[in-house]
Design a protein around this motif. Sequence first.
Motif, PDB file in Angstrom:
ATOM      1  N   GLU B 108       0.805  -1.231   0.000  1.00  0.00           N
ATOM      2  CA  GLU B 108       0.000   0.000   0.000  1.00  0.00           C
ATOM      3  C   GLU B 108       0.839   1.284   0.000  1.00  0.00           C
ATOM      4  O   GLU B 108       0.585   2.189  -0.786  1.00  0.00           O
ATOM      5  CB  GLU B 108      -0.979  -0.025   1.173  1.00  0.00           C
ATOM      6  N   VAL B 111       2.494   2.191  -3.584  1.00  0.00           N
ATOM      7  CA  VAL B 111       1.732   2.388  -4.812  1.00  0.00           C
ATOM      8  C   VAL B 111       2.027   3.768  -5.389  1.00  0.00           C
ATOM      9  O   VAL B 111       2.069   4.757  -4.655  1.00  0.00           O
ATOM     10  CB  VAL B 111       0.227   2.243  -4.524  1.00  0.00           C
ATOM     11  N   GLY B 112       2.251   3.803  -6.691  1.00  0.00           N
ATOM     12  CA  GLY B 112       2.456   5.088  -7.354  1.00  0.00           C
ATOM     13  C   GLY B 112       3.866   5.632  -7.220  1.00  0.00           C
ATOM     14  O   GLY B 112       4.182   6.676  -7.769  1.00  0.00           O
ATOM     15  N   GLY B 115       9.594   3.459  -9.730  1.00  0.00           N
ATOM     16  CA  GLY B 115      10.362   2.256  -9.459  1.00  0.00           C
ATOM     17  C   GLY B 115      11.835   2.435  -9.776  1.00  0.00           C
ATOM     18  O   GLY B 115      12.248   3.409 -10.405  1.00  0.00           O
ATOM     19  N   THR B 210       8.070  -4.230 -15.472  1.00  0.00           N
ATOM     20  CA  THR B 210       7.454  -2.912 -15.286  1.00  0.00           C
ATOM     21  C   THR B 210       7.853  -2.443 -13.900  1.00  0.00           C
ATOM     22  O   THR B 210       7.224  -2.823 -12.931  1.00  0.00           O
ATOM     23  CB  THR B 210       5.919  -2.983 -15.362  1.00  0.00           C
ATOM     24  N   PRO B 211       8.929  -1.636 -13.812  1.00  0.00           N
ATOM     25  CA  PRO B 211       9.460  -1.259 -12.497  1.00  0.00           C
ATOM     26  C   PRO B 211       8.478  -0.362 -11.724  1.00  0.00           C
ATOM     27  O   PRO B 211       8.594   0.852 -11.702  1.00  0.00           O
ATOM     28  CB  PRO B 211      10.745  -0.496 -12.820  1.00  0.00           C
ATOM     29  N   GLN B 212       7.501  -0.989 -11.117  1.00  0.00           N
ATOM     30  CA  GLN B 212       6.528  -0.280 -10.296  1.00  0.00           C
ATOM     31  C   GLN B 212       5.833  -1.329  -9.448  1.00  0.00           C
ATOM     32  O   GLN B 212       5.991  -2.519  -9.668  1.00  0.00           O
ATOM     33  CB  GLN B 212       5.495   0.412 -11.198  1.00  0.00           C
ATOM     34  N   VAL B 214       2.022  -2.388  -8.384  1.00  0.00           N
ATOM     35  CA  VAL B 214       0.569  -2.274  -8.391  1.00  0.00           C
ATOM     36  C   VAL B 214       0.015  -3.615  -7.936  1.00  0.00           C
ATOM     37  O   VAL B 214       0.593  -4.658  -8.225  1.00  0.00           O
ATOM     38  CB  VAL B 214      -0.016  -1.947  -9.784  1.00  0.00           C
ATOM     39  N   GLU B 215      -1.094  -3.556  -7.233  1.00  0.00           N
ATOM     40  CA  GLU B 215      -1.721  -4.783  -6.752  1.00  0.00           C
ATOM     41  C   GLU B 215      -1.999  -5.710  -7.930  1.00  0.00           C
ATOM     42  O   GLU B 215      -2.303  -5.243  -9.031  1.00  0.00           O
ATOM     43  CB  GLU B 215      -3.032  -4.421  -6.056  1.00  0.00           C
TER      44      GLU B 215
END
Lengths: 357, 306
Positions: B108, B111-112, B115, B210-212, B214-215
């Motif tokens: 949590e 997120v956002g 990365g 995808t260097p991030q 997200v759930e």
Amino acid sequence: MRKLLIGIAGIAAMTLGMASAAVAADKTKVCFVYVGSKTDGGWTQAHDIGRMELQAHFGDKVETAFIENVAEGPQATAVIERFARAKCDLIFTTSFGFMDPTLEVAAKFPDVKFEHATGYKSADNVTSYNSRFYEGRYIQGQIAAKVSEKGVAGYIASFPIPEVVQGINAFTLGAQSVNPDFKLKVVWVNTWFDAGKEADAAKALIDQGVDILTQHTDSTGPMQVAAEHGVKAFGQASDMIAAGPETQLTAIIDTWGAYYIKRTQAVMDGTWATQSTWDGLVDGILQMAPYTNMPDDVKSMAAATEAAIISGELHPFTGPVTKQDGSAWLTDGEVAEDGVLLGLNFYVAGVDDQLPQ
Amino acid sequence: MGMTEAILLTIATAATPLLIAALGELVVERSGVLNLGVEGMMIMGAVGGFAAASLTGNPWIGILIAILFGAITSLAFAFLTLSLAANQVATGLALTILGLGLSGLIGEPFVGQAGIKLSNISIPVLTDLPLVGPLLFGQDPIFYMSIALVIGVAWFLFRTRFGLTLRSIGDNHISAHALGIPVLRYRYFAVMFGGACAGLAGGHLSLVYTPQWVENMSAGRGWIALALVVFASWRPARVLAGAYLFGAVSIGQLHAQALGVGVPSQLLTALPYIATIVVLVLISQNVRTTLINTPAMLGRAFVPER
């Protein structure tokens, strides 16, 4: 294993207990069914921000609840029915694929009010509400045509439903209003949310020579790929500037809060009635993120178009418009009717793709 | 860089997480344990890796933590199914649900966030060679790990005594037990290796692909990895082939669409799965060879007599 089962039973009992305690209070209960995660950075997050605004607006007078990551299909019916049984007064179902499940449950619970986002069916206790996303797409198309050096943009599309087709057509018409030869390549990923797959589609489009990306899917994957490859992109549903500070040109931001407050108020006042809402930029249900990473003259053009759409001076679907197959659709000055747009199932000329039927 | 290289590189990136997770599960299944929780362990690896990289600023620490998260998650499965002899199918499914939920909770705050990408390697001269340069000498480090894993797993299973013992446990755990082989100890290690691989695959998703964070970002890749193991009839080299076939068809169909080939996109999207099924049918023609490779004890609990 037995201990585990006892633990699960305990949690279930606690949940039921909490649910019944909530009913006792004299609150309006508003429930939300989400297709994705509330922190997806896109579509569902925008709805959840709306829910939080609703909660903040009414404070103690309303109780909100939500279930996220609900798959479209039979699972959705079960989740919506659970909310209806849990004494929700108003239930918002926020994905196109929830349309039939919503109607199915609504028929069983005539006293519960339902609102379904982006669909076209309604009933005595089911309202459909939607946003004219295509207004933002038209502005994006104009920006794309100005900023693109190659004259080709890529569009990552989810499912061939009218809402998405409207977006593709509006983008194309916007672009052609600046550069009549502008081309659009479309890739369908057949998912709303899969960061990896959306990123792969973005890479494929860039490899095929597009230098502007736009997406009708919900993750920030494409924005990231665009940033990596040094091409520009548009955000979807939420402001995605954090994923591409030097990449995002603008984004269509969905702002549902005011609508959710209005409809909850109607339930409280006993004035809620079925309607068909299709609001746009003028109502504030749709906003454009700041115009960034583009020259000033493009910024002012985009702002002027936005103002013209808000004032009602400009409708993106104004003739003359030719269909992809070459036949005429709108004559000079003719504006497309809402009924036609809501069932839109063909491309306008200039889209380099075959629409899946 | 030409388009061919670009396409091949994209295919490699898409295939790598599938390959790694499937190799891990292959070892698990060869020991006679069916862990359906690959998706859950993968997503735990993704969140752990992203969180660690984001907190320390070092993607390598992220990769390490991703492996660790996957292995720890698998330990929960190992304890329930091996020590308590719980049903493997049910526990594996529960592990997936647990992983998806828990990773959302852990992730949590992240997120956002922007990365950190594990950068591709670059060797002077070699990387700049046409075509082979970027493919052989310019990819991300996890790609090389995945290839090393294929060789390593194949060598371990078919060229070492430990590998032979592991396979014999998978074929008949009662006989293996009678021979004095510590069945559960072997299976614990196998399950944890599978978890570590799934974790690494997850780390690849959140630090390379995808260097991030997200759930639900694994988006079903754990299930595809599971299918690949069966597809490969429990042979490492075939897992490699399967992962790249799947990657090639999924990327190829996107390019076909971008080129404007007049084929319905739904059909193209289904193509990787159709191709997998077709190959599966073809290699299943010979029932005997398939049976030889299938671990006979797959999914059966083992309770040693006391």
